[in-house]
Design an enzyme around this catalytic site. Structure first.
Site, PDB file in Angstrom:
ATOM      1  N   LYS A 287       0.842  -1.186   0.000  1.00 57.64           N
ATOM      2  CA  LYS A 287       0.000   0.000   0.000  1.00 57.64           C
ATOM      3  C   LYS A 287       0.883   1.244   0.000  1.00 57.64           C
ATOM      4  O   LYS A 287       1.825   1.344   0.779  1.00 57.64           O
ATOM      5  CB  LYS A 287      -0.916  -0.008   1.221  1.00 57.64           C
ATOM      6  CG  LYS A 287      -2.069   0.990   1.137  1.00 57.64           C
ATOM      7  CD  LYS A 287      -3.061   0.757   2.257  1.00 57.64           C
ATOM      8  CE  LYS A 287      -4.268   1.667   2.114  1.00 57.64           C
ATOM      9  NZ  LYS A 287      -5.270   1.439   3.175  1.00 57.64           N
ATOM     10  N   GLU A 373     -19.453  -5.614  10.519  1.00 55.07           N
ATOM     11  CA  GLU A 373     -20.428  -4.878  11.324  1.00 55.07           C
ATOM     12  C   GLU A 373     -21.504  -5.786  11.906  1.00 55.07           C
ATOM     13  O   GLU A 373     -21.949  -5.585  13.042  1.00 55.07           O
ATOM     14  CB  GLU A 373     -21.081  -3.782  10.476  1.00 55.07           C
ATOM     15  CG  GLU A 373     -20.158  -2.632  10.108  1.00 55.07           C
ATOM     16  CD  GLU A 373     -19.291  -2.916   8.895  1.00 55.07           C
ATOM     17  OE1 GLU A 373     -18.458  -2.062   8.563  1.00 55.07           O
ATOM     18  OE2 GLU A 373     -19.463  -3.999   8.277  1.00 55.07           O
ATOM     19  N   ARG A 401     -25.171  -2.020   7.474  1.00 60.03           N
ATOM     20  CA  ARG A 401     -24.776  -3.395   7.153  1.00 60.03           C
ATOM     21  C   ARG A 401     -25.149  -4.367   8.265  1.00 60.03           C
ATOM     22  O   ARG A 401     -25.246  -5.572   8.029  1.00 60.03           O
ATOM     23  CB  ARG A 401     -23.262  -3.443   6.904  1.00 60.03           C
ATOM     24  CG  ARG A 401     -22.833  -2.647   5.675  1.00 60.03           C
ATOM     25  CD  ARG A 401     -21.338  -2.337   5.705  1.00 60.03           C
ATOM     26  NE  ARG A 401     -20.491  -3.511   5.674  1.00 60.03           N
ATOM     27  CZ  ARG A 401     -20.009  -4.081   4.574  1.00 60.03           C
ATOM     28  NH1 ARG A 401     -20.301  -3.568   3.396  1.00 60.03           N
ATOM     29  NH2 ARG A 401     -19.232  -5.133   4.647  1.00 60.03           N
TER      30      ARG A 401
END
Length: 645
Positions: A287, A373, A401
């Site tokens: 990243k 979640e 969610r």
């Protein structure tokens, strides 16, 4: 005569141009593309680190697969900037995440190369399987390629999709972008497992060669593949066990180096030529790759504001007040210091929700469940049932969610889970996908749920204390992204009376404004402007969307000719609940005219929060205009937005 060579990226109007290039030129495109992404994001801000990590992968996929006929689906979409540049949107990058510009995520209405919109995680494999079934049933589409990160693949929906895709056995490509770094470091057993696969490929003097050999072995015909495995076991003495993905029915290739263009092209071409069923390509990336300031940053420059390319220093808005997130984190930490039963749960957003502040002081009482979640909500419910006091800190848009779990595992059982709902309302550059527009309605519909909305940061302190004290059932409090108003913060929160609002300003009896949340500041400004026109408006802060302060509402309705409710939420929220309550109690029979100001019945594209609320009619000017329309008052009030400009 010296001939100046045209930069390679300038020769790319679309992915079809990549397919006519040599592998060497594709590598040059990737190098130029990386610089282009850095330059573009330095001017607009956005998700830099994740996009830099997939530069080579973006080039390779578009060079090998026939997009847009082949469907490329980016999970979440944080990493789609190189993809956008390659697919005809290079000239539009200056408007990235800006009002009237292009989205920071993939968006179907924006390009044929965005076959599926994204912004929430772990949806790509499910969507790719849907396209695959469409292809197999005769629809005009080719292969489907899902690119999903190691953080996103830890979520339950991704497991469900992998399981179903493996069972279906259809030709499908999943590219696992494994950088061991989502917004926060990935957590859980899957992260450890993927790391072990990556580490295995790097160990020993022949580690890289073995990884490549095993990768090519995976895309060979099945009899050759099985023979190669048996031969390798005889030579190495190591039993070849199937990976988790193979057990689910996928052919597994990797891990491979996601920044090695030659390796990427070889594996992708081989997989495309030979695959008959579902294939998972495990691709290891870095990243922030290629930009030292991003690679050296703790969050790899996941989300950045505008920045100086040379120094990496980000532009920071001047703030005279703390952020709501920071106030919540500090207040929760202080409450936790007083009450050892308080714990916190976050779904891969410890710093984003502010619970990292509590984690520094009480590390054993803060739980990051990863991008999960649904699990996080039920996990909090279990802790509440055990006698703890869980604060479940999740953004409004992401709590959607886990709504079934909020309904079934929390509300139905009356468990005292405290929901700290950050990013309530419109959030700016992330646009409609991240808008916290629906929580008032979807939580207010649940029996036994208490819903509060902070008007400023001091009110937020009181609401955290109120939630900590409340044990009668679930309770939620919402607050926006960004900085507060600069009010003085109390040293300790005061416990509010459940379901009781407060009067802010007494008027003449012509009109009353009932505000919920941080829109109160605009309501106060509107009341001041109305007073200059001879309209003395009464102003009240509801504080609670549920239970409603019926005494306050009755007082406003019976002593005023008109009542206007104002909220930063969607239709079907606070205003609708006030209207229903008034109708049920007979308050509408007194002749008070009622109007509800809320977000319009449409999604609002990215811009600054102020611009988005202006578009919605939810700013000072919009409130004044609505009051004047309601009263039939032809005021010559200057448009505040024009005056500011």
């Amino acid at each position: 005569m010296t001939t100046t060579k045209t930069p390679t990226l300038d020769r790319v109007a679309g992915p079809a141009d990549l397919r006519g290039m040599s592998d060497r030129d594709l590598g040059l495109v990737a190098d130029e593309l990386r610089h282009e992404v850095i330059s573009a994001v330095s001017q607009t801000g956005g998700h830099l680190g994740s996009s830099l990590g997939v530069v080579e992968l973006s080039v390779a996929i578009h060079a090998v697969f026939d997009t847009p006929r082949d469907k490329l689906i980016w999970d979440v979409g944080h990493q789609c900037y190189p993809h956008k540049i390659l697919t005809g949107r290079r000239s539009k990058m200056s408007g990235l995440r800006q009002g009237g510009g292009i989205s920071g995520f993939t968006k179907r209405s924006e390009s044929d190369y965005d076959p599926f919109g994204a912004a929430h995680s772990s949806t790509s494999i499910s969507a790719a399987l849907g396209f695959t079934v469409g292809r197999d049933m005769g629809q005009p589409t080719g292969d489907a390629v899902a690119v999903i990160g190691d953080g996103s693949i830890s979520a339950g929906m991704a497991y469900e999709a992998l399981n179903n895709a493996g069972h279906e056995g259809r030709r499908l490509f999943v590219i696992l972008n494994d950088n061991e770094m989502s917004i926060a470091p990935p957590v859980g057993a899957m992260s450890v497992y993927l790391s072990s696969l990556s580490d295995l490929s790097r160990k020993g003097p022949f580690g890289g060669l073995m990884a490549m050999a095993e990768g090519m072995e995976q895309i060979a015909p099945k009899p050759v593949r099985e023979g190669a495995r048996r031969a390798r076991e005889l030579v190495t003495g190591v039993e070849s066990k199937g990976t988790f993905f193979e057990e689910l029915g996928f052919d597994y290739i990797g891990p491979i180096d996601g920044h090695d263009m030659d390796q990427l092209l070889s594996v992708l071409r081989g997989a495309k030529a030979r695959a008959t069923g579902p294939v998972l390509i495990h691709c290891c990336t870095v990243k922030g790759k290629g930009y030292a300031h991003a690679e050296g940053s703790a969050d790899k420059y996941h989300g950045v504001s505008k920045f100086d390319v040379g120094t990496g220093v980000q532009a920071k808005a001047k703030a005279n007040a703390p952020s709501y997130t920071g106030v919540f984190g500090d207040t929760l930490t202080e409450e936790a210091a007083q009450d050892p039963a308080i714990v916190a749960v976050t779904a891969a957003m410890p710093s984003g929700t502010g619970v990292d502040r509590m984690a520094k002081r009480f590390p054993n009482r803060v739980f990051d469940v990863g991008i999960a979640e649904q699990h996080g909500v039920t996990f909090a419910a279990g802790m509440a049932a055990a006698g703890l006091k869980p604060f479940c800190a999740i953004y409004s848009t992401f709590l959607q969610r886990g709504y079934d779990q909020v309904v079934h595992d929390v509300a139905l059982q009356g468990l005292p889970v405290r929901f700290a709902i950050d990013r309530a309302g419109l959030v700016g550059a992330d646009g409609a996908t991240h808008a916290g527009a629906f929580d008032i309605g979807y939580l207010g519909a649940l029996p036994g749920m208490v819903v509060m909305a902070a008007a400023d940061e001091a009110e937020l302190v009181h609401m955290v204390a109120t939630a900590a004290d409340y044990d009668a059932g679930p309770i939620a409090f919402r607050y926006p992204r960004g900085n507060g108003t600069g009010v003085t913060l109390p040293k300790r929160g005061r416990i509010l009376d459940i379901g009781k609002g407060r009067m802010i300003r007494e008027g003449s009896g012509e009109v009353a404004i009932l505000s919920l949340g941080t829109i109160l500041g605009d309501c106060e400004a509107a009341a001041t402007l109305l007073a200059a026109e001879g309209i003395e408006a009464t102003l009240a802060d509801a504080r609670f969307a549920k239970p409603l302060d019926m005494d306050l509402i009755a007082r406003l309705a019976t002593t005023h000719k008109a009542l206007v409710t104002v909220e930063q939420g969607a239709q079907g929220g606070f205003g609708a609940m006030v209207l229903q309550a008034m109708a049920g109690s007979g308050l509408l029979d007194h002749g008070c005219r009622v109007r509800t100001l809320c977000l319009p019945d449409r999604f609002i594209d990215q811009a600054s929060p102020a611009e988005m609320y202006r578009d919605a009619g939810l700013d000072t000017t919009g409130i004044v205009a609505e009051v004047c329309r309601l009263l039939g008052h032809n005021a010559k009030i200057v448009d505040l937005n024009t005056a500011r400009a």
